[in-house]
Design a protein around this motif. Structure first.
Motif, PDB file in Angstrom:
ATOM      1  N   ARG A   1     -38.073  57.400  38.933  1.00 40.84           N
ATOM      2  CA  ARG A   1     -39.970  57.545  38.535  1.00 40.84           C
ATOM      3  C   ARG A   1     -39.851  57.490  37.080  1.00 40.84           C
ATOM      4  O   ARG A   1     -39.430  58.061  36.181  1.00 40.84           O
ATOM      5  CB  ARG A   1     -40.250  58.893  38.965  1.00 40.84           C
TER       6      ARG A   1
ATOM      7  N   TYR B   1     -45.308  71.840  36.307  1.00 44.93           N
ATOM      8  CA  TYR B   1     -44.814  70.502  35.551  1.00 44.93           C
ATOM      9  C   TYR B   1     -45.847  69.519  35.456  1.00 44.93           C
ATOM     10  O   TYR B   1     -46.596  69.455  36.514  1.00 44.93           O
ATOM     11  CB  TYR B   1     -43.653  70.208  36.083  1.00 44.93           C
TER      12      TYR B   1
ATOM     13  N   HIS C   1     -37.583  58.870  48.257  1.00 44.79           N
ATOM     14  CA  HIS C   1     -36.923  60.117  48.179  1.00 44.79           C
ATOM     15  C   HIS C   1     -37.695  61.357  48.567  1.00 44.79           C
ATOM     16  O   HIS C   1     -38.788  61.067  48.910  1.00 44.79           O
ATOM     17  CB  HIS C   1     -36.217  60.249  46.701  1.00 44.79           C
TER      18      HIS C   1
ATOM     19  N   HIS D   1     -37.917  65.524  48.188  1.00 41.54           N
ATOM     20  CA  HIS D   1     -37.667  66.882  47.319  1.00 41.54           C
ATOM     21  C   HIS D   1     -38.232  68.164  47.935  1.00 41.54           C
ATOM     22  O   HIS D   1     -39.495  68.162  48.252  1.00 41.54           O
ATOM     23  CB  HIS D   1     -37.591  66.682  45.878  1.00 41.54           C
TER      24      HIS D   1
ATOM     25  N   ARG E   1     -50.769  64.232  43.090  1.00 40.63           N
ATOM     26  CA  ARG E   1     -51.246  63.042  41.983  1.00 40.63           C
ATOM     27  C   ARG E   1     -52.948  62.956  41.943  1.00 40.63           C
ATOM     28  O   ARG E   1     -53.364  63.190  42.846  1.00 40.63           O
ATOM     29  CB  ARG E   1     -50.806  61.509  42.471  1.00 40.63           C
TER      30      ARG E   1
ATOM     31  N   HIS F   1     -41.295  59.863  50.164  1.00 41.83           N
ATOM     32  CA  HIS F   1     -42.382  59.235  49.599  1.00 41.83           C
ATOM     33  C   HIS F   1     -41.820  58.034  48.582  1.00 41.83           C
ATOM     34  O   HIS F   1     -40.602  58.218  48.030  1.00 41.83           O
ATOM     35  CB  HIS F   1     -43.394  60.165  48.733  1.00 41.83           C
TER      36      HIS F   1
ATOM     37  N   HIS G   1     -43.614  54.668  46.008  1.00 39.16           N
ATOM     38  CA  HIS G   1     -44.998  54.132  45.334  1.00 39.16           C
ATOM     39  C   HIS G   1     -44.742  52.557  45.279  1.00 39.16           C
ATOM     40  O   HIS G   1     -43.581  52.561  45.141  1.00 39.16           O
ATOM     41  CB  HIS G   1     -45.218  54.755  44.115  1.00 39.16           C
TER      42      HIS G   1
ATOM     43  N   ASP H   1     -49.046  63.203  37.361  1.00 41.37           N
ATOM     44  CA  ASP H   1     -48.404  64.213  38.494  1.00 41.37           C
ATOM     45  C   ASP H   1     -48.341  65.514  38.353  1.00 41.37           C
ATOM     46  O   ASP H   1     -48.157  65.943  37.282  1.00 41.37           O
ATOM     47  CB  ASP H   1     -46.903  63.668  38.286  1.00 41.37           C
TER      48      ASP H   1
HETATM   49  O1  GTQ Z   1     -43.219  60.786  42.058  1.00 44.91           O
HETATM   50  O2  GTQ Z   1     -41.631  61.554  43.243  1.00 44.91           O
HETATM   51  O3  GTQ Z   1     -43.444  63.320  37.872  1.00 44.91           O
HETATM   52  O4  GTQ Z   1     -39.972  62.999  42.106  1.00 44.91           O
HETATM   53  C1  GTQ Z   1     -41.376  63.938  38.685  1.00 44.91           C
HETATM   54  C2  GTQ Z   1     -40.565  63.757  39.972  1.00 44.91           C
HETATM   55  C3  GTQ Z   1     -42.712  62.312  39.898  1.00 44.91           C
HETATM   56  C4  GTQ Z   1     -42.298  61.504  42.300  1.00 44.91           C
HETATM   57  C5  GTQ Z   1     -42.455  63.349  38.776  1.00 44.91           C
HETATM   58  C6  GTQ Z   1     -40.750  63.214  40.736  1.00 44.91           C
HETATM   59  C7  GTQ Z   1     -42.029  62.646  41.089  1.00 44.91           C
END
Ligand code: GTQ
Length: 351
Positions: A75, A96, A111, A113, A119, A152, A154, A166
């Motif tokens: 990312r 964060y 990926h 998590h 967003r 997800h 993008h 984010d």
């Molecule tokens: O878009 O999946 O700012 O996995 C940090 C980790 C965005 C994301 C971030 C992430 C993503």
């Protein structure tokens, strides 16, 4: 009953100091030396108030676009790190934040998590996010969810850069030692539902007949700016105006009335032209992004002028008051659902 000052640290004598040294050798310590720091009488955030100018960050982010691909970076994000917390990658102790760039023609790896993401879209003509088999095309001001453990990716099929803010619950997940993350085995997850499916099913004040909530996050994953903005406008016409917040609404899970995700709450507020808000504070530190207009916020003792797309942070229990020049709209997010679920949340209004 009236309350009085919490623990006052005792004097240290040579005899006590010698004893503390012997304790240290046994990996033990006297509570009375540290109690006031361990259990502060009121929140003592490590974060300080701060603001990031969008025009500066945008230029730096576009530079990253020339330096690294999303395939290499996973990312392409510039972390907004609190100036009082260097090296932590965090904007507050529990949240964060970062600015992500997807350049024209780019896609990101798929990926998932355990950490949940939100967003807030800043620049986007044709960019999309795909979550759990459904794509949504994003527009400026849209509030988009990536719930825990959903695949997800993008993409930007347009001709102009796509940039969004984010917000992730990374420190909460790591505090609890519960982080997992993995790549999808193929390049893209299959798109299994038509665009707009979630909106049609869940965004209209109606729910499918057989709907049962299968996860903690909202089934709506794009709260479009067009709809949210219209809601603010209608409420403004009806009033009343809150003396601290103007017209402030929270994004809701339509199936439960609760927060959109278990760890992150988000808000959108309209400050009428010339609004001069009273000071407010709450225990949930908040990250703001200016959706429209310009103005200034007093955060603690510091004054911050803001313009469209600037990002600023209000630490826990720090008084904040907002002023708008013309009409302005502020987006914000925080860990409020966690604090409320645990019975920890407090607010004071006006301070
Ligand atoms: O878009 O999946 O700012 O996995 C940090 C980790 C965005 C994301 C971030 C992430 C993503």
């Amino acid at each position: 009953m009236a309350s009085t000052t919490f623990h006052i640290k005792p004097e240290t004598s040579a005899e006590r100091r010698e004893y503390y040294q012997r304790l240290q050798q046994k990996h033990a310590a006297p509570l009375w030396e540290v109690l006031g720091d361990l259990i502060p009488a009121q929140p003592r955030p490590t974060a300080s108030p701060a603001l990031w100018r969008y025009q500066e960050m945008r230029a730096l982010l576009l530079e990253a676009g020339k330096l690294i691909t999303p395939q290499e970076a996973e990312r392409r994000v510039l972390i907004l790190e609190n100036p009082a917390m260097p090296g932590t990658s965090l904007i507050t102790q529990s949240v964060y934040a970062g600015l992500q760039l997807v350049d024209p023609g780019e896609t990101t790896p798929t990926h998932r998590h355990v950490t949940s993401a939100i967003r807030f879209v800043i620049e986007c003509e044709k960019g999309y996010t795909a979550v759990d088999g459904e794509r949504t095309t994003m527009h400026p001001g849209d509030f988009v969810l990536t719930p825990s453990w959903t695949y997800h990716d993008h993409g930007n099929p347009g001709d102009t850069p796509v940039i969004w803010l984010d917000g992730l619950d990374i420190p909460i997940v790591n505090l609890l030692g519960t982080s997992f993350a993995e790549r999808y085995s193929g390049e893209f997850q299959p798109v299994t539902r038509k665009e707009g499916d979630a909106e049609a099913r869940y965004s209209e004040g109606l729910l499918p007949l057989d709907y049962t909530s299968s996860r903690l996050a909202s089934p709506v994953f794009n709260y479009t700016y067009a709809r949210s903005r219209e809601a603010l406008d209608r409420l403004y016409r009806n009033g009343p105006l809150d003396e601290c917040h103007g017209i402030k609404m929270q994004y809701a899970n339509p199936a439960t009335g609760g927060y959109p995700m278990p760890t992150i709450g988000a808000f959108l507020q309209l400050l009428p032209s010339g609004f001069r808000g009273a000071a407010y504070r709450s225990t949930d530190a908040a990250v703001y992004c200016v959706a429209e207009g310009s103005g200034r916020s007093k955060i603690g003792d510091a004054d911050f002028d803001w313009r469209k797309n600037d990002v600023f942070v209000v630490p826990s229990w720090c008084p904040v008051s907002h002023q708008a020049e013309g009409e302005a709209v502020l987006f914000s997010f925080s860990d409020r659902p966690v604090q409320k679920a645990l019975g920890l949340w407090r607010e004071e209004a006006p301070v």
